[in-house]
Design an enzyme around this catalytic site. Structure first.
Site, PDB file in Angstrom:
ATOM      1  N   LYS A  13       9.521-139.868 -20.625  1.00  0.00           N
ATOM      2  CA  LYS A  13       9.033-140.119 -21.988  1.00  0.00           C
ATOM      3  C   LYS A  13      10.192-140.563 -22.893  1.00  0.00           C
ATOM      4  O   LYS A  13      10.093-141.569 -23.591  1.00  0.00           O
ATOM      5  CB  LYS A  13       8.384-138.847 -22.586  1.00  0.00           C
ATOM      6  CG  LYS A  13       7.193-138.328 -21.798  1.00  0.00           C
ATOM      7  CD  LYS A  13       6.566-137.120 -22.449  1.00  0.00           C
ATOM      8  CE  LYS A  13       7.453-135.889 -22.505  1.00  0.00           C
ATOM      9  NZ  LYS A  13       7.821-135.325 -21.193  1.00  0.00           N
ATOM     10  N   ARG A  88       0.810-131.761 -27.528  1.00  0.00           N
ATOM     11  CA  ARG A  88       0.874-131.149 -26.197  1.00  0.00           C
ATOM     12  C   ARG A  88      -0.214-130.128 -25.968  1.00  0.00           C
ATOM     13  O   ARG A  88      -0.295-129.546 -24.882  1.00  0.00           O
ATOM     14  CB  ARG A  88       2.197-130.401 -26.023  1.00  0.00           C
ATOM     15  CG  ARG A  88       3.321-131.290 -25.721  1.00  0.00           C
ATOM     16  CD  ARG A  88       4.509-130.441 -25.344  1.00  0.00           C
ATOM     17  NE  ARG A  88       5.667-131.219 -25.619  1.00  0.00           N
ATOM     18  CZ  ARG A  88       6.668-131.381 -24.790  1.00  0.00           C
ATOM     19  NH1 ARG A  88       6.682-130.765 -23.642  1.00  0.00           N
ATOM     20  NH2 ARG A  88       7.679-132.130 -25.111  1.00  0.00           N
ATOM     21  N   ARG A 127      19.822-134.050 -14.048  1.00  0.00           N
ATOM     22  CA  ARG A 127      20.176-134.279 -15.436  1.00  0.00           C
ATOM     23  C   ARG A 127      21.042-133.159 -16.010  1.00  0.00           C
ATOM     24  O   ARG A 127      22.136-133.408 -16.495  1.00  0.00           O
ATOM     25  CB  ARG A 127      18.905-134.452 -16.273  1.00  0.00           C
ATOM     26  CG  ARG A 127      19.219-134.783 -17.717  1.00  0.00           C
ATOM     27  CD  ARG A 127      17.974-135.054 -18.513  1.00  0.00           C
ATOM     28  NE  ARG A 127      17.094-133.890 -18.528  1.00  0.00           N
ATOM     29  CZ  ARG A 127      15.969-133.837 -19.233  1.00  0.00           C
ATOM     30  NH1 ARG A 127      15.592-134.884 -19.913  1.00  0.00           N
ATOM     31  NH2 ARG A 127      15.220-132.763 -19.218  1.00  0.00           N
ATOM     32  N   ARG A 129      20.210-130.643 -18.610  1.00  0.00           N
ATOM     33  CA  ARG A 129      20.100-130.192 -19.993  1.00  0.00           C
ATOM     34  C   ARG A 129      19.968-128.671 -19.944  1.00  0.00           C
ATOM     35  O   ARG A 129      19.638-128.109 -18.900  1.00  0.00           O
ATOM     36  CB  ARG A 129      18.833-130.830 -20.601  1.00  0.00           C
ATOM     37  CG  ARG A 129      18.814-130.836 -22.106  1.00  0.00           C
ATOM     38  CD  ARG A 129      17.682-131.682 -22.634  1.00  0.00           C
ATOM     39  NE  ARG A 129      16.381-131.079 -22.403  1.00  0.00           N
ATOM     40  CZ  ARG A 129      15.223-131.717 -22.544  1.00  0.00           C
ATOM     41  NH1 ARG A 129      15.200-132.978 -22.905  1.00  0.00           N
ATOM     42  NH2 ARG A 129      14.079-131.103 -22.311  1.00  0.00           N
ATOM     43  N   ARG A 140       8.065-124.940 -17.483  1.00  0.00           N
ATOM     44  CA  ARG A 140       7.689-126.119 -18.274  1.00  0.00           C
ATOM     45  C   ARG A 140       6.585-126.913 -17.560  1.00  0.00           C
ATOM     46  O   ARG A 140       5.649-127.406 -18.192  1.00  0.00           O
ATOM     47  CB  ARG A 140       8.922-127.007 -18.509  1.00  0.00           C
ATOM     48  CG  ARG A 140       9.842-126.436 -19.585  1.00  0.00           C
ATOM     49  CD  ARG A 140      11.245-127.005 -19.512  1.00  0.00           C
ATOM     50  NE  ARG A 140      11.320-128.434 -19.682  1.00  0.00           N
ATOM     51  CZ  ARG A 140      12.311-129.193 -19.200  1.00  0.00           C
ATOM     52  NH1 ARG A 140      13.303-128.642 -18.507  1.00  0.00           N
ATOM     53  NH2 ARG A 140      12.318-130.485 -19.414  1.00  0.00           N
TER      54      ARG A 140
HETATM   55  P1  AP5 Z   1      13.481-138.305 -19.617  1.00  0.00           P
HETATM   56  O1  AP5 Z   1      13.270-139.670 -20.150  1.00  0.00           O
HETATM   57  O2  AP5 Z   1      14.365-137.371 -20.374  1.00  0.00           O
HETATM   58  O3  AP5 Z   1      12.068-137.617 -19.361  1.00  0.00           O
HETATM   59  P2  AP5 Z   1      11.145-136.825 -20.358  1.00  0.00           P
HETATM   60  O4  AP5 Z   1       9.741-137.067 -19.920  1.00  0.00           O
HETATM   61  O5  AP5 Z   1      11.503-137.148 -21.768  1.00  0.00           O
HETATM   62  O6  AP5 Z   1      11.575-135.369 -19.940  1.00  0.00           O
HETATM   63  P3  AP5 Z   1      11.986-134.122 -20.807  1.00  0.00           P
HETATM   64  O7  AP5 Z   1      12.557-133.148 -19.844  1.00  0.00           O
HETATM   65  O8  AP5 Z   1      12.811-134.480 -21.990  1.00  0.00           O
HETATM   66  O9  AP5 Z   1      10.553-133.699 -21.270  1.00  0.00           O
HETATM   67  P4  AP5 Z   1      10.057-132.350 -21.779  1.00  0.00           P
HETATM   68  O10 AP5 Z   1       8.695-132.696 -22.172  1.00  0.00           O
HETATM   69  O11 AP5 Z   1      10.207-131.217 -20.855  1.00  0.00           O
HETATM   70  O12 AP5 Z   1      11.128-132.045 -22.943  1.00  0.00           O
HETATM   71  P5  AP5 Z   1      11.037-132.038 -24.510  1.00  0.00           P
HETATM   72  O13 AP5 Z   1      12.385-132.255 -25.029  1.00  0.00           O
HETATM   73  O14 AP5 Z   1       9.931-132.891 -24.985  1.00  0.00           O
HETATM   74  O15 AP5 Z   1      13.948-138.427 -18.107  1.00  0.00           O
HETATM   75  C1  AP5 Z   1      14.315-137.296 -17.353  1.00  0.00           C
HETATM   76  C2  AP5 Z   1      15.414-137.717 -16.354  1.00  0.00           C
HETATM   77  O16 AP5 Z   1      14.887-138.668 -15.454  1.00  0.00           O
HETATM   78  C3  AP5 Z   1      16.632-138.385 -17.027  1.00  0.00           C
HETATM   79  O17 AP5 Z   1      17.782-138.004 -16.361  1.00  0.00           O
HETATM   80  C4  AP5 Z   1      16.338-139.888 -16.856  1.00  0.00           C
HETATM   81  O18 AP5 Z   1      17.495-140.662 -16.822  1.00  0.00           O
HETATM   82  C5  AP5 Z   1      15.593-139.905 -15.520  1.00  0.00           C
HETATM   83  N1  AP5 Z   1      14.615-140.994 -15.443  1.00  0.00           N
HETATM   84  C6  AP5 Z   1      13.718-141.370 -16.391  1.00  0.00           C
HETATM   85  N2  AP5 Z   1      12.953-142.383 -15.948  1.00  0.00           N
HETATM   86  C7  AP5 Z   1      13.357-142.639 -14.685  1.00  0.00           C
HETATM   87  C8  AP5 Z   1      12.942-143.573 -13.683  1.00  0.00           C
HETATM   88  N3  AP5 Z   1      11.948-144.446 -13.901  1.00  0.00           N
HETATM   89  N4  AP5 Z   1      13.576-143.531 -12.492  1.00  0.00           N
HETATM   90  C9  AP5 Z   1      14.574-142.651 -12.251  1.00  0.00           C
HETATM   91  N5  AP5 Z   1      15.032-141.754 -13.153  1.00  0.00           N
HETATM   92  C10 AP5 Z   1      14.419-141.742 -14.352  1.00  0.00           C
HETATM   93  O19 AP5 Z   1      10.573-130.526 -24.794  1.00  0.00           O
HETATM   94  C11 AP5 Z   1      11.455-129.451 -24.516  1.00  0.00           C
HETATM   95  C12 AP5 Z   1      10.841-128.150 -25.014  1.00  0.00           C
HETATM   96  O20 AP5 Z   1      10.597-128.241 -26.429  1.00  0.00           O
HETATM   97  C13 AP5 Z   1       9.470-127.798 -24.429  1.00  0.00           C
HETATM   98  O21 AP5 Z   1       9.603-127.131 -23.191  1.00  0.00           O
HETATM   99  C14 AP5 Z   1       8.905-126.881 -25.535  1.00  0.00           C
HETATM  100  O22 AP5 Z   1       9.480-125.601 -25.471  1.00  0.00           O
HETATM  101  C15 AP5 Z   1       9.408-127.559 -26.799  1.00  0.00           C
HETATM  102  N6  AP5 Z   1       8.462-128.547 -27.347  1.00  0.00           N
HETATM  103  C16 AP5 Z   1       8.662-129.896 -27.479  1.00  0.00           C
HETATM  104  N7  AP5 Z   1       7.603-130.493 -28.013  1.00  0.00           N
HETATM  105  C17 AP5 Z   1       6.681-129.509 -28.232  1.00  0.00           C
HETATM  106  C18 AP5 Z   1       5.363-129.504 -28.738  1.00  0.00           C
HETATM  107  N8  AP5 Z   1       4.764-130.633 -29.140  1.00  0.00           N
HETATM  108  N9  AP5 Z   1       4.697-128.311 -28.810  1.00  0.00           N
HETATM  109  C19 AP5 Z   1       5.293-127.177 -28.422  1.00  0.00           C
HETATM  110  N10 AP5 Z   1       6.541-127.110 -27.905  1.00  0.00           N
HETATM  111  C20 AP5 Z   1       7.227-128.266 -27.813  1.00  0.00           C
END
Ligand code: AP5
Length: 186
Positions: A13, A88, A127, A129, A140
């Protein structure tokens, strides 16, 4: 344009959002980034979110709603935005709809990026993080399956959902999203 990006952790994403915001010239609103920023700054929202984020649980809806409302009210969102990781839950989708209706600004597209679990685990392991710890990732993914993936049906019912195969290079995935965007624009 107003777009939401839905997908499991590691679906890409954030990666696709960066490309899309460049293409469309709208801001990238990632609730994960907003929450991490609030945690870094030690704000009240950050302190409330921390125990949830550290354990891979979704942060309470009210807290996220407040952050999104404040961000969307800023001037740079006047002509559209890309929401990454919001909504979400069903409650968040309803809140977003209400906000969009009040502003008379409909949603153009909900993009669901699909990637098999083994690939997600591989990507996140590579990654590192803070919330990419193995047990936290499992939580997650569970939260995604229980709360977020079922929510996609809400957009399916409205005809705005586009499912994208998230396998392949980021460029290949982006090309698929771009095709759907072009379809939505015409
Ligand atoms: P990346 O692009 O970072 O993927 P992503 O889908 O953004 O993954 P995240 O881990 O950031 O998503 P998430 O939903 O868990 O985290 P968020 O910060 O939203 O890619 C991941 C990796 O893959 C990278 O290394 C990238 O380079 C690689 N990659 C990407 N595309 C690729 C491809 N095509 N081929 C190969 N490699 C590739 O949320 C974190 C926390 O915040 C949640 O757990 C929750 O606690 C909270 N939170 C956030 N939003 C909410 C909400 N709306 N409601 C409640 N809690 C929330």
């Amino acid at each position: 344009m107003r777009i939401v990006l839905i997908g499991p952790p590691g679906a890409g994403k954030g990666t696709q959002a960066k490309r899309l915001t460049e293409l469309l010239g709208v801001p990238h609103l990632s609730t994960g980034d907003m929450l991490r920023d609030a945690m870094r700054k030690g704000t009240e929202a950050g302190q409330q979110a921390a125990p949830f984020m550290k354990t891979g649980r979704l942060v309470p809806d009210d807290l996220v709603h407040q952050l999104v409302l404040e961000r969307v009210a800023q001037a740079d969102c006047a002509n559209g935005y890309l929401l990454d990781g919001f909504p979400r839950t069903a409650a968040q989708a309803i809140m977003l709809d209400k906000m969009l209706a009040e502003r008379k600004t409909p949603l153009d597209l909900a993009v669901l990026i699909q990637v098999p679990k083994d690939v997600l685990l591989e990507r996140l392991a590579g990654r590192g993080r803070q919330d990419d710890d193995e047990l936290v990732i499992v939580k997650r993914l569970e939260q995604y399956d229980e709360l977020t993936h079922p929510m996609a049906a809400y957009y399916q019912g409205r005809g705005t959902l586009r499912e994208i195969d998230g396998l392949g290079s980021p460029e290949e995935v982006f090309a698929r999203i771009e095709t759907e965007l072009n379809g939505a624009r015409h």
